[in-house]
Design an enzyme around this catalytic site. Structure first.
Site, PDB file in Angstrom:
ATOM      1  N   ASP A 151     -24.251   2.175   9.706  1.00 43.18           N
ATOM      2  CA  ASP A 151     -24.799   3.034   8.659  1.00 43.18           C
ATOM      3  C   ASP A 151     -23.971   2.929   7.385  1.00 43.18           C
ATOM      4  O   ASP A 151     -22.867   2.359   7.381  1.00 43.18           O
ATOM      5  CB  ASP A 151     -24.871   4.493   9.134  1.00 43.18           C
ATOM      6  CG  ASP A 151     -23.674   4.915   9.989  1.00 43.18           C
ATOM      7  OD1 ASP A 151     -22.602   4.275   9.883  1.00 43.18           O
ATOM      8  OD2 ASP A 151     -23.797   5.872  10.765  1.00 43.18           O
ATOM      9  N   ASN A 161     -23.078  17.369  16.613  1.00 46.00           N
ATOM     10  CA  ASN A 161     -24.471  17.776  16.861  1.00 46.00           C
ATOM     11  C   ASN A 161     -25.225  16.741  17.675  1.00 46.00           C
ATOM     12  O   ASN A 161     -26.453  16.814  17.799  1.00 46.00           O
ATOM     13  CB  ASN A 161     -25.194  18.048  15.530  1.00 46.00           C
ATOM     14  CG  ASN A 161     -25.320  16.794  14.669  1.00 46.00           C
ATOM     15  OD1 ASN A 161     -24.903  15.710  15.067  1.00 46.00           O
ATOM     16  ND2 ASN A 161     -25.884  16.950  13.482  1.00 46.00           N
ATOM     17  N   HIS A 212     -25.427  13.429  17.055  1.00 43.43           N
ATOM     18  CA  HIS A 212     -25.970  12.249  16.363  1.00 43.43           C
ATOM     19  C   HIS A 212     -25.215  10.985  16.762  1.00 43.43           C
ATOM     20  O   HIS A 212     -24.030  11.033  17.105  1.00 43.43           O
ATOM     21  CB  HIS A 212     -26.014  12.440  14.841  1.00 43.43           C
ATOM     22  CG  HIS A 212     -24.705  12.424  14.127  1.00 43.43           C
ATOM     23  ND1 HIS A 212     -24.381  13.307  13.122  1.00 43.43           N
ATOM     24  CD2 HIS A 212     -23.613  11.608  14.231  1.00 43.43           C
ATOM     25  CE1 HIS A 212     -23.180  13.036  12.649  1.00 43.43           C
ATOM     26  NE2 HIS A 212     -22.694  12.020  13.303  1.00 43.43           N
ATOM     27  N   GLU A 269     -29.717  12.177  12.872  1.00 41.74           N
ATOM     28  CA  GLU A 269     -29.478  13.597  13.099  1.00 41.74           C
ATOM     29  C   GLU A 269     -30.507  14.146  14.102  1.00 41.74           C
ATOM     30  O   GLU A 269     -31.535  13.506  14.363  1.00 41.74           O
ATOM     31  CB  GLU A 269     -29.594  14.353  11.771  1.00 41.74           C
ATOM     32  CG  GLU A 269     -28.592  13.905  10.696  1.00 41.74           C
ATOM     33  CD  GLU A 269     -27.188  14.477  10.903  1.00 41.74           C
ATOM     34  OE1 GLU A 269     -26.743  14.590  12.067  1.00 41.74           O
ATOM     35  OE2 GLU A 269     -26.534  14.796   9.892  1.00 41.74           O
TER      36      GLU A 269
HETATM   37  C1  F6R Z   1     -20.211   6.320  11.920  1.00 44.86           C
HETATM   38  C2  F6R Z   1     -21.322   6.968  12.607  1.00 44.86           C
HETATM   39  C3  F6R Z   1     -21.264   8.375  13.080  1.00 44.86           C
HETATM   40  C4  F6R Z   1     -19.911   8.796  13.642  1.00 44.86           C
HETATM   41  C5  F6R Z   1     -19.945  10.259  14.066  1.00 44.86           C
HETATM   42  C6  F6R Z   1     -18.620  10.712  14.617  1.00 44.86           C
HETATM   43  O1  F6R Z   1     -20.543   5.009  11.562  1.00 44.86           O
HETATM   44  O2  F6R Z   1     -22.320   6.340  12.764  1.00 44.86           O
HETATM   45  O3  F6R Z   1     -22.244   8.567  14.072  1.00 44.86           O
HETATM   46  O4  F6R Z   1     -19.606   7.972  14.738  1.00 44.86           O
HETATM   47  O5  F6R Z   1     -20.280  11.047  12.955  1.00 44.86           O
HETATM   48  O6  F6R Z   1     -17.680  10.716  13.593  1.00 44.86           O
HETATM   49  P1  F6R Z   1     -16.133  10.864  13.904  1.00 44.86           P
HETATM   50  O7  F6R Z   1     -15.764   9.691  14.728  1.00 44.86           O
HETATM   51  O8  F6R Z   1     -15.478  10.820  12.561  1.00 44.86           O
HETATM   52  O9  F6R Z   1     -15.984  12.142  14.615  1.00 44.86           O
END
Ligand code: F6R
Length: 259
Positions: free
Chosen positions: A66, A135, A137, A142
């Protein structure tokens, strides 16, 4: 799905790095990379394996999950820049073979289609590294995201923007929009490896692994994939009801089975 419980976050990172190393040694040519904080210690361990154990990344293509809309690849918090700074600059992965959606494209819908097409043409991704949002994702899909979604433009929840404000000067600077691989795009990878550490991930991990498959917990789509490894430390595993079984599997893992 195999759930691997490790005593701490370092052990989790080493396990995921080991899975990636094994895949590369076995000839995987396409990797899927996540940004965020969860994989950073995995990347540090891969750099160590590159420097001290000769692990090579030449000839590999890497695709990011992403990217934030509005941030150029030179922005310190763009995911293209995070991956470059945390991994690519330190190994022999050709930077021109690291593919990310362009968050500053003039036509974002078209850019999402371009990225999806490039990924499909180069794929399937051999190993896709995933983090998980509190959450539920994965990527920036989301809750409510279609389980059949492909790479597209999405709007972040304010909860996710608040979580990620720690990387920016404050929530106001966190972009509201992203281009993210869809859940079906992610599901096309051959092997999904999710790493989650810390108590704040315990609820999402339990929902994803042991809850119902539902768009309200996008990571629950992992249950539909034939090859998934969920690597968690004790804190992130805290709400898993089947912990005793996961530990039993680890104790009795057939020799040479791998992940
Ligand atoms: C990042 C991504 C997100 C993160 C998620 C967890 O490329 O796709 O899904 O993996 O938001 O973020 P952290 O690891 O910072 O808790």
């Amino acid at each position: 799905m195999e759930v691997v419980l490790l005593p701490d976050a370092d052990g989790a990172a080493r396990t995921v790095a080991g899975i990636i190393e094994r895949a590369i040694v076995d000839g995987v040519k396409t990797l899927g990379l996540a940004a965020g904080s969860s994989p950073l210690s995995v990347y540090r361990d891969l750099i160590r394996r590159h420097r001290h154990q000769g692990l090579g990344f030449a000839g590999i293509d890497a695709f990011l999950l992403d990217e934030y809309v509005g941030l150029p690849p030179s922005h310190p918090q763009s995911y293209a820049q995070v991956i470059r700074r945390e991994l690519v600059d330190h190994i022999d992965l050709d930077p021109t073979r690291v593919h990310a959606p362009q968050g500053t494209a003039s036509d974002l819908q078209q850019e999402a289609r371009r990225f999806e097409h490039a990924l499909t043409a180069a794929g399937p991704v051999g190993v896709q590294i995933l983090g998980i949002g509190v959450n539920g994702h994965i990527g920036f899909n989301e809750p409510g995201s279609s389980l059949a979604s492909r790479t597209r433009l999405k709007t972040l929840t304010d909860d996710t923007r608040r979580d990620n404000a720690r990387f920016f000067g404050g929530i106001d600077q966190v972009p509201r929009h992203v281009i993210t691989q869809g859940l079906a795009t992610i599901g096309a990878a051959s092997h999904l490896v999710l790493i989650a550490t810390g108590p704040h991930k315990a609820h999402a991990v339990a929902a994803a692994v042991e809850g119902p498959v539902t768009a309200q917990c996008p990571a629950s789509i992992l249950q539909l994939h034939p090859h998934v490894t969920v690597v968690v430390d004790e804190l992130a595993a805290a709400r898993l009801e089947q912990q005793p079984y996961y530990r039993y599997i680890a104790r009795h893992k057939p020799a040479g089975q791998g992940y």
